[in-house]
Scaffold this motif. Structure first.
Motif, PDB file in Angstrom:
ATOM      1  N   LYS A  53       3.698  56.607  -1.197  1.00 28.80           N
ATOM      2  CA  LYS A  53       2.694  56.473  -0.134  1.00 28.80           C
ATOM      3  C   LYS A  53       2.965  55.217   0.698  1.00 28.80           C
ATOM      4  CE  LYS A  53      -0.467  58.530   0.527  1.00 28.80           C
ATOM      5  NZ  LYS A  53      -0.516  59.591   1.539  1.00 28.80           N
ATOM      6  N   MET A  54       3.296  54.115   0.020  1.00 26.39           N
ATOM      7  CA  MET A  54       3.495  52.852   0.728  1.00 26.39           C
ATOM      8  C   MET A  54       4.757  52.850   1.589  1.00 26.39           C
ATOM      9  SD  MET A  54       0.877  51.087   0.486  1.00 26.39           S
ATOM     10  CE  MET A  54       1.566  49.740   1.462  1.00 26.39           C
ATOM     11  N   GLU A  55       5.756  53.667   1.223  1.00 29.76           N
ATOM     12  CA  GLU A  55       6.943  53.786   2.089  1.00 29.76           C
ATOM     13  C   GLU A  55       6.497  54.299   3.463  1.00 29.76           C
ATOM     14  OE1 GLU A  55       9.641  56.353  -0.042  1.00 29.76           O
ATOM     15  OE2 GLU A  55       9.844  54.885  -1.667  1.00 29.76           O
ATOM     16  N   HIS A  56       5.591  55.298   3.436  1.00 32.71           N
ATOM     17  CA  HIS A  56       5.106  55.861   4.705  1.00 32.71           C
ATOM     18  C   HIS A  56       4.194  54.869   5.422  1.00 32.71           C
ATOM     19  CE1 HIS A  56       6.970  59.589   3.781  1.00 32.71           C
ATOM     20  NE2 HIS A  56       6.165  59.894   2.780  1.00 32.71           N
ATOM     21  N   ALA A  57       3.342  54.181   4.666  1.00 32.58           N
ATOM     22  CA  ALA A  57       2.407  53.230   5.293  1.00 32.58           C
ATOM     23  C   ALA A  57       3.188  52.104   5.968  1.00 32.58           C
ATOM     24  CB  ALA A  57       1.452  52.667   4.244  1.00 32.58           C
ATOM     25  N   ASN A  58       4.182  51.563   5.275  1.00 29.47           N
ATOM     26  CA  ASN A  58       4.961  50.464   5.845  1.00 29.47           C
ATOM     27  C   ASN A  58       5.726  50.913   7.091  1.00 29.47           C
ATOM     28  OD1 ASN A  58       4.110  48.652   3.890  1.00 29.47           O
ATOM     29  ND2 ASN A  58       5.780  49.156   2.486  1.00 29.47           N
ATOM     30  N   ALA A  59       6.166  52.184   7.088  1.00 30.16           N
ATOM     31  CA  ALA A  59       6.956  52.687   8.229  1.00 30.16           C
ATOM     32  C   ALA A  59       6.125  52.774   9.512  1.00 30.16           C
ATOM     33  CB  ALA A  59       7.523  54.071   7.891  1.00 30.16           C
ATOM     34  N   THR A  60       4.790  52.797   9.406  1.00 27.75           N
ATOM     35  CA  THR A  60       3.963  52.888  10.627  1.00 27.75           C
ATOM     36  C   THR A  60       3.935  51.552  11.383  1.00 27.75           C
ATOM     37  OG1 THR A  60       1.936  52.196   9.482  1.00 27.75           O
ATOM     38  CG2 THR A  60       2.382  54.578   9.580  1.00 27.75           C
ATOM     39  N   GLY A  61       4.194  50.460  10.685  1.00 22.50           N
ATOM     40  CA  GLY A  61       4.109  49.141  11.311  1.00 22.50           C
ATOM     41  C   GLY A  61       2.669  48.750  11.613  1.00 22.50           C
ATOM     42  N   ALA A  62       1.704  49.437  10.995  1.00 18.28           N
ATOM     43  CA  ALA A  62       0.289  49.157  11.278  1.00 18.28           C
ATOM     44  C   ALA A  62      -0.134  47.821  10.666  1.00 18.28           C
ATOM     45  CB  ALA A  62      -0.584  50.285  10.732  1.00 18.28           C
ATOM     46  N   ARG A  63      -1.063  47.147  11.363  1.00 16.14           N
ATOM     47  CA  ARG A  63      -1.639  45.899  10.827  1.00 16.14           C
ATOM     48  C   ARG A  63      -2.903  46.194  10.028  1.00 16.14           C
ATOM     49  NH1 ARG A  63       1.020  41.071  12.518  1.00 16.14           N
ATOM     50  NH2 ARG A  63      -0.588  40.215  11.187  1.00 16.14           N
TER      51      ARG A  63
END
Ligand code: SF4
Ligand code: SF4
Length: 418
Positions: free
Chosen positions: A366-376
């Motif tokens: 899940k975190m691989e996808h979350a980090n890929a968004t570049g969201a703050r």
């Protein structure tokens, strides 16, 4: 049908590739037990316990198989076979489920004790002296991400009645939750603010209790039914037009009280009345509210945001569009869709405590996808998901760069002084 359309939707099948870890495989095992071809032994119990209960298999099923009802019946049946249990699990669970969650006063006391631990220096001492090392790693991690407890609850903080701003649209009863109310009191307060600002009169019945979701998911169906009756009575007597929840996990079981009490002749009708009025806050705001105009961030800086669906909000309450629509209305917030946002984060009630290995594996992906968004800012609509994503950011992300928050708190912040 055994078509297998549900297999790719299932997080445990995707992680393992094993048929027995899929919805179709689990249903086959349940049927084998029901037909007397295999005993409901420990291996069967483990297989059922590996299921997250995320119910992603339901929207994927063309035959409308009610998997959630099947797994709850299976767990209820396992619960009756006490000999298959590790002896110490049942008494601990019964104590927590029966003597703690249904009692708001005891929950506030627990919240108060946690507050004392967090703010008296005990927490710092426990960490410095290495006492925390006596606990398993996943429990140490959970302790680190617990929010500051208020020990109060929303009614003590702001009272139980709140008039609408402007012409009232309807009277809404807020479901405050048990853990939600002591650990996320601010979110409950912000929920009331958002609702009144959007034109709803809000009432918070003090006689409401825990929703019973953890009971139902752990094979304690009778306990869940008892809580359901109390909640139906509390909101029926309050005469509300809608019942609003801000926690996907609670909202989903509230929405299914009609099924939970369908064999109870005395309560069937009232339970159907209740279930038909349950909405998640985002849905209620979008469908019936006067959604307030939101502001830019105080410093005017644009911010990139993303969203992790709550499985129960998406797969049971079938709400995924409303929170996204609200987030997109916030000026200066750039919404980026996360890949596989609809997949479970591994929190799943107490799954991350009982099955830490699988939960950790799912969270890492899940975190691989979350980090890929570049969201703050990563937003969620359920307290369990929120804590799990905080854990994810701590383990696999950058806590200095990514914040995790409830959608309600984010929207409330953007209401500015109002
Ligand atoms: S549960 Fe539904 S999707 Fe899965 S195998 Fe059975 S019929 Fe197909
Ligand atoms: S509820 Fe979730 S984990 Fe369980 S079988 Fe369905 S998709 Fe798989």
């Amino acid at each position: 049908m055994r078509c297998g359309f549900c297999l790719p939707a299932c997080p445990t099948f995707r992680e393992t590739g094993i048929e027995a870890e899929s919805p179709r495989g689990r249903i086959a095992l349940m049927k084998a037990v029901a037909d007397g071809l295999m005993p409901p032994d420990e291996a069967f119990e483990q297989q059922m316990n590996h299921c997250l209960g995320c119910r992603a298999c339901e929207p994927a099923c063309p035959a409308d198989v009610k998997y959630g009802q099947l797994i709850e019946q299976a767990r209820d049946a396992i619960e009756d076979h006490t000999d298959t249990h590790r002896w110490w699990i049942k008494p601990i669970r019964r104590t927590v489920f029966k003597s703690l969650f249904p009692h708001p006063k005891r929950m506030r006391l627990l919240g108060g004790a946690l507050k004392l631990y967090q703010r008296s220096g005990l927490q710092t001492a426990a960490r410095k002296t290495g006492v925390m090392k006596l606990f398993p790693e996943h429990l140490r991690d959970m302790e680190r991400i617990l929010p500051d407890s208020s020990g109060q609850g929303v009614i003590r903080r702001i009272g139980d009645r709140h008039p609408a701003k402007g012409q009232p649209i309807a009277k809404v009863g807020l479901f405050r939750g048990c853990l939600m109310d002591v650990l996320f009191t601010d979110t409950n307060v912000h929920t009331v603010d958002l609702l009144t600002e959007a034109g709803f009169e809000v009432f918070i019945p003090d006689s409401q209790t825990c929703c019973g979701a953890l009971h139902a998911h752990s094979g304690e169906a009778e306990g869940a039914r008892k809580l359901a009756r109390s909640n139906v009575r509390a909101f029926r007597e309050a005469g509300v037009d809608y019942i609003v929840s801000n926690a996907g996990g609670c909202g989903a079981i509230l929405k299914e009280y009609d099924h939970l009490l369908h064999e109870d002749g005395e309560w069937r009708e009232d339970a159907a009345w209740f279930a038909g009025r349950v909405f998640d806050i985002s849905d209620l705001l979008v469908k019936f509210g006067r959604v307030p105009a939101f502001d830019r961030k105080a410093d005017g800086e644009p911010v990139r945001i993303t969203y992790q669906d709550s499985c129960h909000l998406r797969n049971v309450m079938r709400s995924s569009d409303a929170p996204r629509r609200l987030m997109r209305q916030v000026p200066g917030a750039e919404f980026v869709e996360m890949a596989e946002a609809d997949r479970c984060c591994g929190s799943a009630g107490i799954y991350n405590l009982t099955q830490p290995e699988m939960a950790g594996q799912i969270l890492e992906h899940k975190m691989e996808h979350a980090n890929a968004t570049g969201a703050r800012v990563l937003l969620t609509s359920n307290p369990g998901c929120l804590l799990q994503m905080k854990l994810g950011v701590q383990r696999h992300g950058d806590p200095g760069k990514m914040q995790v928050a409830h959608v309600v708190d984010f929207l409330h912040e953007r209401m500015g002084g109002r």
